[in-house]
Design an enzyme around this catalytic site. Structure first.
Site, short mmCIF file in Angstrom:
data_model
loop_
_atom_site.label_atom_id
_atom_site.label_comp_id
_atom_site.label_asym_id
_atom_site.label_seq_id
_atom_site.Cartn_x
_atom_site.Cartn_y
_atom_site.Cartn_z
N LYS A 98 0.86 -1.20 0.00
CA LYS A 98 0.00 0.00 0.00
C LYS A 98 0.90 1.25 0.00
O LYS A 98 1.94 1.24 -0.62
CB LYS A 98 -0.95 -0.03 1.19
CG LYS A 98 -1.66 -1.38 1.35
CD LYS A 98 -2.82 -1.31 2.26
CE LYS A 98 -3.33 -2.71 2.55
NZ LYS A 98 -4.69 -2.76 2.98
N HIS A 102 -8.06 -3.05 -6.49
CA HIS A 102 -8.06 -3.22 -5.03
C HIS A 102 -9.25 -2.45 -4.43
O HIS A 102 -9.61 -1.38 -4.92
CB HIS A 102 -6.74 -2.71 -4.45
CG HIS A 102 -6.56 -3.10 -3.02
ND1 HIS A 102 -7.15 -2.42 -1.99
CD2 HIS A 102 -5.87 -4.14 -2.45
CE1 HIS A 102 -6.83 -3.01 -0.84
NE2 HIS A 102 -6.06 -4.05 -1.10
N GLU A 135 -9.50 -0.62 -1.95
CA GLU A 135 -9.20 0.76 -1.55
C GLU A 135 -9.25 1.69 -2.76
O GLU A 135 -9.63 2.85 -2.65
CB GLU A 135 -7.84 0.82 -0.85
CG GLU A 135 -7.92 0.23 0.55
CD GLU A 135 -6.63 -0.40 1.05
OE1 GLU A 135 -5.55 -0.13 0.50
OE2 GLU A 135 -6.72 -1.20 2.02
N GLY A 153 -7.46 -5.18 6.42
CA GLY A 153 -6.91 -4.23 7.39
C GLY A 153 -7.71 -4.15 8.68
O GLY A 153 -7.52 -3.24 9.49
N SER A 201 -6.45 -9.63 6.07
CA SER A 201 -5.89 -9.93 7.40
C SER A 201 -5.29 -11.34 7.49
O SER A 201 -5.40 -12.01 8.50
CB SER A 201 -6.96 -9.74 8.49
OG SER A 201 -7.41 -8.40 8.49
N GLY A 228 -1.51 -7.58 3.13
CA GLY A 228 -1.26 -6.16 3.35
C GLY A 228 -0.35 -5.96 4.55
O GLY A 228 0.88 -6.06 4.45
N GLY A 229 -0.96 -5.71 5.70
CA GLY A 229 -0.21 -5.37 6.92
C GLY A 229 0.95 -6.30 7.21
O GLY A 229 2.06 -5.85 7.54
C1 PEP Z 1 -4.66 -5.97 1.10
O1 PEP Z 1 -4.19 -4.85 1.16
O2 PEP Z 1 -4.93 -6.46 0.01
C2 PEP Z 1 -4.90 -6.71 2.35
C3 PEP Z 1 -5.40 -7.92 2.28
O3 PEP Z 1 -4.58 -6.08 3.52
P1 PEP Z 1 -4.48 -6.75 4.98
O4 PEP Z 1 -3.70 -8.02 4.84
O5 PEP Z 1 -3.80 -5.74 5.83
O6 PEP Z 1 -5.89 -7.02 5.43
#
Ligand code: PEP
Length: 250
Positions: free
Chosen positions: A11, A94, A96, A172, A212, A233-234
């Site tokens: 991100k 995505h 977002e 997230g 997540s 992501g994270g």
């Molecule tokens: C993502 O950004 O595609 C994602 C899955 O983020 P996270 O793993 O933080 O939920």
């Protein structure tokens, strides 16, 4: 047999200096991975990440691509620019982007088509919002997004695409879909691909789970037959966490 693919989505995180630190730590930790490994980094990190991963098993991706070759599109980055900088993959659609930047199934389709034209491998994100899941709309939402994204795309090109099933409520938030929810919805998405392109293409298409995903839940998710990896992501922002997930994907 589909080879799993684990992709990190950084991100809007990591300056060039931070990118150097993370990639340098990551390269030796994932060198024996049994899956494909991708890091989707901010535009400004692509060339550096490509340089730092040269000779390793880590591929570099971008997080978006313009739908036009070039021209008056302030703030956009073209597929040729991404490829030249060293990107092999690109995240498209995505949630977002859909939520904050007005991305629609039409623009997702245009970006996907453009990525394929320049030999970039799209990671196409689809998934339902919480109220859509609660309203029993998950399958309809995913089908509409998949059908929209692949409009006009040939079977040969479709086979280059990785789909990431990402329930928006799990991104997230620390709330992961259950192993069964992920498996069931990915299986449904595969059936949509089958309707569009036939069984061979559907059976060969890699469909990841995203939302997540972390060191604690990766084993359960990866044990499901429909889950071909993850978009992370994270947990992709720390070398140890991301490497753990990568090494768990066999
Ligand atoms: C993502 O950004 O595609 C994602 C899955 O983020 P996270 O793993 O933080 O939920």
């Amino acid at each position: 047999m589909r080879k799993p693919i684990i992709a990190g989505n950084w991100k809007m995180n990591k300056t060039a200096a931070e990118c150097r630190e993370l990639v340098t730590a990551l390269v030796p930790k994932v060198k024996d991975a049994k899956c494909d490994v991708v890091i989707c980094v901010p535009f400004t990190d692509i060339a550096l990440a490509a340089e730092l991963t040269k000779g390793s098993n880590i591929k570099v991706g971008a997080q978006n691509v313009a739908w036009a070759d070039s021209g008056a599109f302030t703030g956009e980055i073209s597929a040729a620019m991404l490829a030249e900088a060293g990107a092999e993959y690109v995240v498209i659609g995505h949630s977002e982007r859909r939520q904050y930047f007005g991305e629609t199934d039409k623009t997702v389709n245009a970006r996907l088509t453009q990525a394929l034209k320049y030999g970039l491998k799209p990671i196409l994100c689809v998934g339902e919002k919480l109220e859509e899941r609660e309203g029993g709309m998950t399958e309809r939402v995913c089908a509409t997004q998949v059908e929209g994204a692949f409009e006009g795309v040939s079977a040969a090109d479709a086979e280059k695409v990785v789909i990431a099933y990402e329930p928006v409520w799990a991104i997230g938030t620390g709330k992961t879909a259950t192993d069964e929810q992920a498996d069931e919805t990915i299986g449904y998405i595969r059936s949509v691909v089958e309707k569009l392109y036939g069984k061979n293409t559907a059976d060969g298409m890699r469909i990841q789970y995203g939302g997540s995903m972390n060191a604690k839940n990766v084993d359960g998710l990866m044990a499901k037959p429909q889950v071909d990896g993850g978009l992370i992501g994270g947990a992709s922002l720390k070398a140890d966490d991301f490497a753990y997930i990568v090494m768990a994907a066999k």
